[in-house]
Design a protein around this motif. Structure first.
Motif, mmCIF file in Angstrom:
data_model
loop_
_atom_site.group_PDB
_atom_site.id
_atom_site.type_symbol
_atom_site.label_atom_id
_atom_site.label_comp_id
_atom_site.label_asym_id
_atom_site.label_seq_id
_atom_site.Cartn_x
_atom_site.Cartn_y
_atom_site.Cartn_z
ATOM 1 N N VAL A 1 63.528 -51.302 -47.703
ATOM 2 C CA VAL A 1 62.164 -51.817 -47.616
ATOM 3 C C VAL A 1 62.177 -53.339 -47.534
ATOM 4 C CG1 VAL A 1 59.903 -51.825 -48.703
ATOM 5 C CG2 VAL A 1 61.396 -49.846 -48.981
ATOM 6 N N GLY A 2 63.108 -53.962 -48.231
ATOM 7 C CA GLY A 2 63.194 -55.416 -48.217
ATOM 8 C C GLY A 2 63.416 -55.949 -46.815
ATOM 9 N N ALA A 3 64.249 -55.251 -46.038
ATOM 10 C CA ALA A 3 64.531 -55.685 -44.665
ATOM 11 C C ALA A 3 63.264 -55.610 -43.827
ATOM 12 C CB ALA A 3 65.619 -54.810 -44.061
ATOM 13 N N ILE A 4 62.570 -54.481 -43.942
ATOM 14 C CA ILE A 4 61.341 -54.314 -43.157
ATOM 15 C C ILE A 4 60.321 -55.373 -43.562
ATOM 16 C CG2 ILE A 4 59.393 -52.773 -42.718
ATOM 17 C CD1 ILE A 4 61.367 -50.468 -42.997
ATOM 18 N N LEU B 1 52.890 -56.797 -50.034
ATOM 19 C CA LEU B 1 53.237 -56.480 -51.420
ATOM 20 C C LEU B 1 53.010 -55.008 -51.753
ATOM 21 C CD1 LEU B 1 51.763 -59.633 -53.159
ATOM 22 C CD2 LEU B 1 54.177 -59.083 -52.723
ATOM 23 N N PHE B 2 51.989 -54.412 -51.092
ATOM 24 C CA PHE B 2 51.693 -53.035 -51.518
ATOM 25 C C PHE B 2 51.664 -51.998 -50.393
ATOM 26 C CE2 PHE B 2 47.785 -55.477 -51.099
ATOM 27 C CZ PHE B 2 47.105 -54.740 -50.163
ATOM 28 N N THR B 3 51.815 -52.428 -49.111
ATOM 29 C CA THR B 3 51.783 -51.416 -48.055
ATOM 30 C C THR B 3 53.106 -50.667 -47.996
ATOM 31 O OG1 THR B 3 52.065 -53.330 -46.672
ATOM 32 C CG2 THR B 3 50.098 -52.029 -46.285
ATOM 33 N N PRO B 4 53.030 -49.372 -47.647
ATOM 34 C CA PRO B 4 54.266 -48.599 -47.461
ATOM 35 C C PRO B 4 55.025 -49.120 -46.249
ATOM 36 C CG PRO B 4 52.354 -47.312 -46.776
ATOM 37 C CD PRO B 4 51.825 -48.549 -47.429
ATOM 38 N N SER B 5 56.314 -48.832 -46.201
ATOM 39 C CA SER B 5 57.145 -49.462 -45.172
ATOM 40 C C SER B 5 56.781 -48.981 -43.771
ATOM 41 C CB SER B 5 58.616 -49.210 -45.454
ATOM 42 O OG SER B 5 58.858 -47.830 -45.521
ATOM 43 N N TRP B 6 56.311 -47.724 -43.616
ATOM 44 C CA TRP B 6 55.965 -47.272 -42.259
ATOM 45 C C TRP B 6 54.810 -48.090 -41.697
ATOM 46 C CZ3 TRP B 6 51.072 -45.624 -41.142
ATOM 47 C CH2 TRP B 6 50.278 -45.187 -42.208
ATOM 48 N N LEU B 7 53.854 -48.433 -42.589
ATOM 49 C CA LEU B 7 52.701 -49.200 -42.119
ATOM 50 C C LEU B 7 53.129 -50.629 -41.772
ATOM 51 C CD1 LEU B 7 49.704 -49.172 -41.566
ATOM 52 C CD2 LEU B 7 49.298 -49.860 -43.926
ATOM 53 N N ALA C 1 43.794 -58.514 -31.775
ATOM 54 C CA ALA C 1 43.047 -57.280 -32.051
ATOM 55 C C ALA C 1 43.508 -56.155 -31.134
ATOM 56 C CB ALA C 1 41.551 -57.536 -31.873
ATOM 57 N N ALA C 2 43.689 -56.484 -29.830
ATOM 58 C CA ALA C 2 44.031 -55.445 -28.866
ATOM 59 C C ALA C 2 45.353 -54.766 -29.214
ATOM 60 C CB ALA C 2 44.100 -56.032 -27.459
ATOM 61 N N ALA C 3 46.353 -55.577 -29.619
ATOM 62 C CA ALA C 3 47.651 -54.989 -29.951
ATOM 63 C C ALA C 3 47.528 -54.073 -31.165
ATOM 64 C CB ALA C 3 48.670 -56.093 -30.211
ATOM 65 N N PHE C 4 46.701 -54.489 -32.153
ATOM 66 C CA PHE C 4 46.519 -53.640 -33.332
ATOM 67 C C PHE C 4 45.813 -52.342 -32.955
ATOM 68 C CE2 PHE C 4 48.210 -55.663 -36.941
ATOM 69 C CZ PHE C 4 48.213 -57.022 -36.670
ATOM 70 N N VAL C 5 44.776 -52.444 -32.107
ATOM 71 C CA VAL C 5 44.055 -51.239 -31.682
ATOM 72 C C VAL C 5 45.020 -50.303 -30.968
ATOM 73 C CG1 VAL C 5 42.313 -50.370 -30.068
ATOM 74 C CG2 VAL C 5 41.792 -52.330 -31.532
ATOM 75 N N LEU C 6 45.804 -50.877 -30.037
ATOM 76 C CA LEU C 6 46.725 -50.051 -29.261
ATOM 77 C C LEU C 6 47.744 -49.362 -30.170
ATOM 78 C CD1 LEU C 6 47.535 -49.506 -26.177
ATOM 79 C CD2 LEU C 6 49.512 -50.859 -26.801
ATOM 80 N N GLU C 7 48.350 -50.119 -31.083
ATOM 81 C CA GLU C 7 49.339 -49.516 -31.972
ATOM 82 C C GLU C 7 48.690 -48.472 -32.875
ATOM 83 O OE1 GLU C 7 52.757 -49.552 -32.175
ATOM 84 O OE2 GLU C 7 52.368 -50.436 -30.233
ATOM 85 N N GLY C 8 47.428 -48.739 -33.260
ATOM 86 C CA GLY C 8 46.691 -47.768 -34.076
ATOM 87 C C GLY C 8 46.511 -46.459 -33.339
ATOM 88 N N ILE C 9 46.017 -46.566 -32.082
ATOM 89 C CA ILE C 9 45.834 -45.355 -31.275
ATOM 90 C C ILE C 9 47.184 -44.666 -31.081
ATOM 91 C CG2 ILE C 9 45.045 -44.428 -29.064
ATOM 92 C CD1 ILE C 9 43.376 -46.897 -28.670
ATOM 93 N N HIS C 10 48.187 -45.482 -30.805
ATOM 94 C CA HIS C 10 49.539 -44.978 -30.606
ATOM 95 C C HIS C 10 49.982 -44.122 -31.797
ATOM 96 C CE1 HIS C 10 53.574 -46.157 -28.581
ATOM 97 N NE2 HIS C 10 53.478 -44.874 -28.805
ATOM 98 N N ALA C 11 49.793 -44.695 -33.001
ATOM 99 C CA ALA C 11 50.225 -43.997 -34.209
ATOM 100 C C ALA C 11 49.440 -42.702 -34.391
ATOM 101 C CB ALA C 11 50.046 -44.903 -35.419
ATOM 102 N N LEU C 12 48.119 -42.783 -34.168
ATOM 103 C CA LEU C 12 47.278 -41.587 -34.322
ATOM 104 C C LEU C 12 47.680 -40.521 -33.314
ATOM 105 C CD1 LEU C 12 43.671 -42.914 -34.953
ATOM 106 C CD2 LEU C 12 45.118 -41.569 -36.490
#
Lengths: 314, 298
Positions: free
Chosen positions: A154-157, A23-29, A263-274
């Motif tokens: 944004v609706g599609a995402i 409901l409130f996160t930006p589309s990139w996130l 958790a691992a996929a989120f950590v990896l994508e987080g590091i990836h984004a950073l």
């Protein structure tokens, strides 16, 4: 039984949180989270095989196949509905995995890894040379539509994100249930001593075949979701480095079971984004160093994935 | 008929190149049970070092046969250094782990080395054509072959013979055979297993770097070099049976000829023929053509 129910409730809770964030996160996130969820969907499938001591270094095959099926479903078959595309991609990837499984079930250890990589490189090679499918550039995937409603922007995402969350958590629920069954416990036993499993009357090959098929279907579904989300597919989805990333997630997940995979996929994508934000050229260095540290320093991260709940004296 | 001859020569040359790179990989696996996924990076480092050295040397000199000395010498040094660093720095800490963990560790090394290479040499391509034009070309069947390509063939045969002699005719070779059977027992018999592991890995790394250096003049040395090479060499050693040097030679020939045949007859299949052949061989002979004997644990 109690702990099972608790994990079911936690999954529902996580789904609620993920849905609320839409409901409130930006589309990139949201895209980032959706890709992370899709990758944990692949990792859930890999978890099954890793428990049996098999390293599937070629699941990019099914991921890529799912992506292309989702992409081609619209121009070739006139299917526009995302759910139908997802089902089709998953079904087709699962069928291919079932057929390939007759070959794969005979291999263990390093040969399993190598052969699965070879199969994925065949698809990669074919796609690279297929001019009708855009060769190395791939092609654009049609916009997502749900039950006849065309989405955009944004609706599609948001809608794809929600779908990915539901599908991934459903799969996580299914995998956690499966791991609690008698068949789910055969995997770690195969890794410990396959011959004894045979003596006990179970068929390691059949269990591996079934798990391989399931993991192929999961990876295909993930590929379809990412294809619809990103709106583009290319042969890179099937390159062996993509498989390496999936294996990395599954290894990172380690003993955590389904929660580890998420958790691992989120950590990896987080590091990836950073890494993409601050040092795009050193992304692989960070990933490699982390993996190396994990293997050298925490050997149990690798093997504890295979541990059964009650520890059996060896 | 002329197509057949072309395929044969092309296949031989490609196979020679494959064997140069695959020999080190299969040697390391055979002795240490390490499937070195970072082998392609050692190859790339050899190519980059040779290209840089030749570029610096010939910047203000005409091409001469010194090119070969520079090319091979620098690559050899790079191979020795990288071999020592990787073996002592990483692999030694992982002794006794299962094959899959070891392969994953070298996969991590691949990721790290990829970025290190990019950090040092950047993303631009390095031409290194100095030795390529030196030997002239010859014509077989109306087809022009650069004689440099036959150097590759000679190098592969030399490496093959050297390895055969080393493994079959020397004391070191017998010690290696003992280690392959049973490292612990070999150590108990007084063989310095650690030293031979190090020597094997360094030798494998040098072979990879030499392979890269020899290839550099024929291509543009650019990023992504290692990742392309490593999967093809995997196919070669898997077809031959992992850990077997004669197997690697046969695998290289099979893959080389199959690829040359598809390039000339079915260009569409060029990219995946290697893996198709590998899958086919494995389907018939699950452990490759010349598998190492293994004990079955019950």
């Amino acid at each position: 039984m109690n702990s099972l129910r608790r994990s079911d409730a936690s999954l529902l809770g996580l789904l609620a949180i993920l849905a609320a964030t839409a409901l409130f996160t930006p589309s990139w996130l949201m895209s980032l989270l959706a890709v992370a969820l899709a990758k944990s969907l692949v990792a859930l499938g890999l978890l099954l095989l890793l428990r049996a001591g098999l390293v599937p270094f070629g699941h990019a095959l099914y991921y890529c196949l799912g992506g292309y099926v989702a992409g081609l479903g619209t121009p070739w078959l006139g299917i526009r509905d995302t759910l139908l595309l997802l089902a089709l991609a998953s079904l087709l990837s699962g069928s291919v995995a079932f057929v390939a499984g007759f070959l794969m079930r005979r291999y263990r250890g390093i040969f399993f890894a190598m052969l699965s990589m070879a199969l994925s490189m065949i698809l990669y090679g074919v796609l690279l040379k297929s001019q009708g499918l855009g060769s190395s550039d791939g092609f654009t995937v049609a916009r997502a539509s749900f039950f006849g409603v065309q989405t955009a922007g944004v609706g599609a995402i948001r809608s794809v994100y929600l779908l990915t969350a539901v599908v991934t958590l459903l799969a996580a629920w299914g995998v956690s249930r499966y791991l609690a069954t008698a068949m789910g416990h055969v995997g770690p036993a195969i890794r410990e001593n396959e011959v004894r499993v045979e003596y006990l009357g179970a068929s390691p090959s059949r269990v591996i075949h079934m798990e391989y098929t399931a993991s192929g279907a999961l990876a295909g579904g993930a590929g379809a979701l990412v294809a619809v989300l990103v709106g583009q597919v290319d042969p890179g989805m099937g390159f062996w480095m993509t498989s390496g990333e999936f294996v990395f997630i599954a290894i990172l997940a380690g003993a955590g079971g389904i929660w580890g995979s998420l958790a691992a996929a989120f950590v990896l994508e987080g590091i990836h984004a950073l890494a993409f934000e601050y040092a795009p050229q050193y992304w692989k260095f960070v990933l490699g160093a982390a993996l190396l540290l994990l293997i050298v320093r925490f050997p149990s991260g690798l093997s504890s994935i295979l541990k059964t709940r009650g520890k059996v004296p060896s | 008929m002329s197509t057949l001859l072309t395929i044969l020569i092309d296949g031989l040359i490609y196979g020679a190149w494959l064997f140069l790179v695959a020999a080190g990989l299969t040697l390391i696996f055979g002795v240490m049970k390490v499937l070195n996924i970072a082998h392609g990076n050692l190859y790339a480092i050899g190519a980059y070092v040779a290209a840089t050295a030749m570029g610096a040397w010939f910047a203000d000199r005409p091409p001469s046969f010194a090119a070969f000395a520079i090319q091979l010498g620098t690559a050899m040094v790079a191979g020795v250094v990288m071999g020592l660093v990787l073996e002592r720095g990483v692999l030694r800490r992982l002794r006794g782990r299962d094959e899959v963990s070891l392969a994953l560790a070298t996969y991590a090394l691949l990721l790290v080395l990829d970025d290190v290479i990019q950090f040092i040499w950047g993303t631009s391509a390095y031409p290194a054509s100095a030795p390529y034009g030196l030997l002239g070309s010859s014509e077989i069947n109306d087809l022009r072959f650069n004689n440099y390509e036959f150097v590759l063939l000679a190098a592969a045969i030399a490496v093959g013979l050297l390895l055969w002699w080393l493994l079959q005719r020397t004391r070191t070779g017998r010690c290696l055979a003992a280690i392959i059977r049973d490292p612990e027992m070999s150590a108990a018999m007084g063989i310095d297993v650690e030293r031979l592991y190090l020597a094997t890995f360094v030798l494998g790394a040098v072979l990879a770097a030499l392979g890269g250096a020899l290839t550099a003049p024929m291509i543009q040395v650019a990023p992504g070099l290692g990742a392309e090479v490593i999967v093809v060499t995997f196919a070669v050693i898997v077809i031959g049976g992992m850990g077997s040097i004669p197997g690697a030679a046969v695998g290289a020939l099979v893959v080389g000829l199959a690829r040359a045949a598809t390039i000339h007859l079915f260009p569409f299949a060029e990219v995946f023929i290697v893996y198709a052949v590998m899958a086919l061989v494995l389907a018939v002979r699950p452990e490759g053509l010349f598998p190492q004997a293994a004990l079955r644990k019950i």
